[in-house]
Design an enzyme around this catalytic site. Sequence first.
Site, PDB file in Angstrom:
ATOM      1  N   SER A  13     -38.089  46.108 -28.339  1.00 16.69           N
ATOM      2  CA  SER A  13     -38.625  45.700 -26.736  1.00 16.69           C
ATOM      3  C   SER A  13     -38.616  44.021 -26.331  1.00 16.69           C
ATOM      4  O   SER A  13     -38.948  43.309 -26.649  1.00 16.69           O
ATOM      5  CB  SER A  13     -39.427  46.229 -26.193  1.00 16.69           C
ATOM      6  OG  SER A  13     -39.943  45.724 -25.291  1.00 16.69           O
ATOM      7  N   SER A  15     -40.113  43.226 -23.284  1.00 12.10           N
ATOM      8  CA  SER A  15     -41.050  43.107 -22.956  1.00 12.10           C
ATOM      9  C   SER A  15     -42.509  42.384 -23.128  1.00 12.10           C
ATOM     10  O   SER A  15     -43.369  41.735 -22.297  1.00 12.10           O
ATOM     11  CB  SER A  15     -41.875  44.580 -22.454  1.00 12.10           C
ATOM     12  OG  SER A  15     -41.288  45.069 -21.856  1.00 12.10           O
ATOM     13  N   THR A  60     -41.380  53.579 -23.658  1.00 13.39           N
ATOM     14  CA  THR A  60     -39.823  53.549 -23.688  1.00 13.39           C
ATOM     15  C   THR A  60     -39.863  55.066 -24.732  1.00 13.39           C
ATOM     16  O   THR A  60     -40.896  55.535 -25.224  1.00 13.39           O
ATOM     17  CB  THR A  60     -39.915  52.710 -24.251  1.00 13.39           C
ATOM     18  OG1 THR A  60     -39.493  52.441 -26.051  1.00 13.39           O
ATOM     19  CG2 THR A  60     -39.850  51.057 -23.704  1.00 13.39           C
ATOM     20  N   LYS A  64     -41.269  59.644 -22.186  1.00 17.53           N
ATOM     21  CA  LYS A  64     -41.556  58.901 -20.903  1.00 17.53           C
ATOM     22  C   LYS A  64     -42.115  60.166 -20.295  1.00 17.53           C
ATOM     23  O   LYS A  64     -42.200  60.289 -19.555  1.00 17.53           O
ATOM     24  CB  LYS A  64     -39.948  58.564 -19.896  1.00 17.53           C
ATOM     25  CG  LYS A  64     -39.989  57.327 -20.681  1.00 17.53           C
ATOM     26  CD  LYS A  64     -38.459  56.697 -20.428  1.00 17.53           C
ATOM     27  CE  LYS A  64     -38.690  54.829 -20.341  1.00 17.53           C
ATOM     28  NZ  LYS A  64     -37.895  54.738 -19.407  1.00 17.53           N
ATOM     29  N   ASN A  85     -42.967  55.386 -17.514  1.00 18.29           N
ATOM     30  CA  ASN A  85     -42.820  54.088 -18.016  1.00 18.29           C
ATOM     31  C   ASN A  85     -43.889  53.020 -17.820  1.00 18.29           C
ATOM     32  O   ASN A  85     -44.049  51.816 -18.628  1.00 18.29           O
ATOM     33  CB  ASN A  85     -41.637  53.142 -17.453  1.00 18.29           C
ATOM     34  CG  ASN A  85     -41.406  52.888 -16.504  1.00 18.29           C
ATOM     35  OD1 ASN A  85     -43.111  53.088 -15.466  1.00 18.29           O
ATOM     36  ND2 ASN A  85     -40.475  51.513 -16.143  1.00 18.29           N
ATOM     37  N   GLY A 125     -24.881  58.519 -15.364  1.00 17.16           N
ATOM     38  CA  GLY A 125     -26.146  59.261 -15.882  1.00 17.16           C
ATOM     39  C   GLY A 125     -27.055  59.582 -15.709  1.00 17.16           C
ATOM     40  O   GLY A 125     -26.823  59.988 -14.192  1.00 17.16           O
ATOM     41  N   GLY A 127     -30.767  60.734 -17.118  1.00 20.25           N
ATOM     42  CA  GLY A 127     -31.709  60.812 -17.493  1.00 20.25           C
ATOM     43  C   GLY A 127     -32.937  60.019 -16.939  1.00 20.25           C
ATOM     44  O   GLY A 127     -32.862  60.043 -15.720  1.00 20.25           O
ATOM     45  N   TYR A 220     -29.611  45.634 -20.776  1.00 19.16           N
ATOM     46  CA  TYR A 220     -29.530  43.700 -20.655  1.00 19.16           C
ATOM     47  C   TYR A 220     -29.474  43.551 -22.411  1.00 19.16           C
ATOM     48  O   TYR A 220     -28.867  41.894 -22.573  1.00 19.16           O
ATOM     49  CB  TYR A 220     -30.751  43.566 -19.807  1.00 19.16           C
ATOM     50  CG  TYR A 220     -31.971  43.669 -21.004  1.00 19.16           C
ATOM     51  CD1 TYR A 220     -32.598  45.180 -20.716  1.00 19.16           C
ATOM     52  CD2 TYR A 220     -32.122  43.668 -21.988  1.00 19.16           C
ATOM     53  CE1 TYR A 220     -34.152  45.641 -21.456  1.00 19.16           C
ATOM     54  CE2 TYR A 220     -33.311  43.848 -22.582  1.00 19.16           C
ATOM     55  CZ  TYR A 220     -34.585  45.431 -22.341  1.00 19.16           C
ATOM     56  OH  TYR A 220     -34.888  45.934 -23.646  1.00 19.16           O
TER      57      TYR A 220
HETATM   58  P1  ATR Z   1     -33.486  57.002 -20.128  1.00 18.05           P
HETATM   59  O1  ATR Z   1     -34.693  56.991 -20.077  1.00 18.05           O
HETATM   60  O2  ATR Z   1     -33.224  56.122 -20.609  1.00 18.05           O
HETATM   61  O3  ATR Z   1     -32.077  57.524 -19.264  1.00 18.05           O
HETATM   62  P2  ATR Z   1     -32.614  59.461 -21.156  1.00 18.05           P
HETATM   63  O4  ATR Z   1     -33.755  60.258 -20.340  1.00 18.05           O
HETATM   64  O5  ATR Z   1     -32.112  59.901 -22.602  1.00 18.05           O
HETATM   65  O6  ATR Z   1     -32.769  57.512 -21.449  1.00 18.05           O
HETATM   66  O7  ATR Z   1     -31.274  59.880 -20.807  1.00 18.05           O
HETATM   67  C1  ATR Z   1     -29.936  59.058 -21.470  1.00 18.05           C
HETATM   68  C2  ATR Z   1     -28.494  59.012 -20.264  1.00 18.05           C
HETATM   69  O8  ATR Z   1     -27.367  58.764 -21.396  1.00 18.05           O
HETATM   70  C3  ATR Z   1     -28.400  60.706 -20.320  1.00 18.05           C
HETATM   71  O9  ATR Z   1     -27.381  60.767 -18.529  1.00 18.05           O
HETATM   72  C4  ATR Z   1     -27.759  61.013 -21.132  1.00 18.05           C
HETATM   73  O10 ATR Z   1     -26.763  62.078 -20.636  1.00 18.05           O
HETATM   74  P3  ATR Z   1     -26.610  63.226 -21.489  1.00 18.05           P
HETATM   75  O11 ATR Z   1     -27.940  64.157 -19.793  1.00 18.05           O
HETATM   76  O12 ATR Z   1     -25.739  64.376 -21.263  1.00 18.05           O
HETATM   77  O13 ATR Z   1     -27.946  63.038 -22.613  1.00 18.05           O
HETATM   78  C5  ATR Z   1     -26.413  59.294 -21.136  1.00 18.05           C
HETATM   79  N1  ATR Z   1     -26.120  59.234 -22.641  1.00 18.05           N
HETATM   80  C6  ATR Z   1     -26.578  59.162 -23.976  1.00 18.05           C
HETATM   81  N2  ATR Z   1     -25.807  58.899 -24.958  1.00 18.05           N
HETATM   82  C7  ATR Z   1     -24.597  59.549 -24.183  1.00 18.05           C
HETATM   83  C8  ATR Z   1     -23.451  59.413 -24.515  1.00 18.05           C
HETATM   84  N3  ATR Z   1     -22.528  59.289 -25.759  1.00 18.05           N
HETATM   85  N4  ATR Z   1     -22.470  59.732 -23.980  1.00 18.05           N
HETATM   86  C9  ATR Z   1     -22.505  59.305 -22.557  1.00 18.05           C
HETATM   87  N5  ATR Z   1     -23.316  59.808 -21.859  1.00 18.05           N
HETATM   88  C10 ATR Z   1     -24.861  59.421 -22.927  1.00 18.05           C
END
Ligand code: ATR
Length: 279
Positions: A13, A15, A60, A64, A85, A125, A127, A220
């Site tokens: 991190s 931060s 993190t 979360k 967060n 994404g 997530g 980043y």
């Molecule tokens: P964050 O809080 O950082 O957003 P998260 O909630 O775990 O972390 O979300 C991770 C994101 O990365 C999700 O959209 C995940 O897709 P899934 O919903 O299919 O899990 C995506 N992700 C993680 N690893 C991946 C990979 N190898 N290929 C494609 N998408 C991936």
Amino acid sequence: MKLYVIGNPIKHSMSPQIHNMWLKFHKINAHYDVLEIKESNLPELVEKMRKDELIGFNITLPYKTVILKYIDQLDESANISGSVNTVYKYKNRIFGGNTDGIGFVKTLEKDLPRRLKIKNFFIIGSGGASRGIVFSLCKKNIGKILLTNRSVQNARLLIEDVKKKIGFNKIYLHSWENKYIPEEFNMVVNTTSVGLKKGEDIDINFDNLRKTSIIYDIIYNPLETEFLKKANSKHLNTFNGISMLVRQAAVSFKLWFGVEINEKLLNLTKQKLIKLLNE
Ligand code: ATR
């Protein structure tokens, strides 16, 4: 007095560098550290905040969402995005907030070139980070959003949530198998963790995009992911996650101390982080 960023793993991190610089600048007698913990340690951290032995903490992965059951209340940003967060104390209650979305929107408003007139967003994404970003964007005067995610179910859930919770209907699903981004989407954002590890890349094709499009990666470290490298090779406008990192941290700092970090200090912080990451 203390502040932490908690997670597991957490050593990477940035931060502490950010917040300790700001604490020093504002002559606040507190220190910000990383803390690698297990879930069973979460209640004692919250207890320390009740006793004013701890000012607050950032969270993190993977805490979360599990933090929800240990705190008193979620603010609007956390409630809507379903992930926390920043934990802070307000009127003797322990609150969870999410500063990712507002950090992203401030980056859009202050750090990206206005001449590029961003309108339609292609978001990769679904997530926690994506939720924060999408919900904040939908409250702004934007065009439409096209969302794609490896697990289609998570993308569908986010789209439904946005429609139901804030009534924004111009959000659509894009199949993960379709690698082409339609031309009218002039900002593409990677919110996934793909690219954190060296050599990892998202299989997406930028060929349809106009040269004025912006390609943004919230990652980043590394400063230039494979995703951004590919966009740079097509001469598109690329930005990494440094601005968002610093701007979301500034929102957390304000929640803890009520102090606004000015633009000059924000820029200095960004330069310092870029230097550290290049070492
Ligand atoms: P964050 O809080 O950082 O957003 P998260 O909630 O775990 O972390 O979300 C991770 C994101 O990365 C999700 O959209 C995940 O897709 P899934 O919903 O299919 O899990 C995506 N992700 C993680 N690893 C991946 C990979 N190898 N290929 C494609 N998408 C991936």
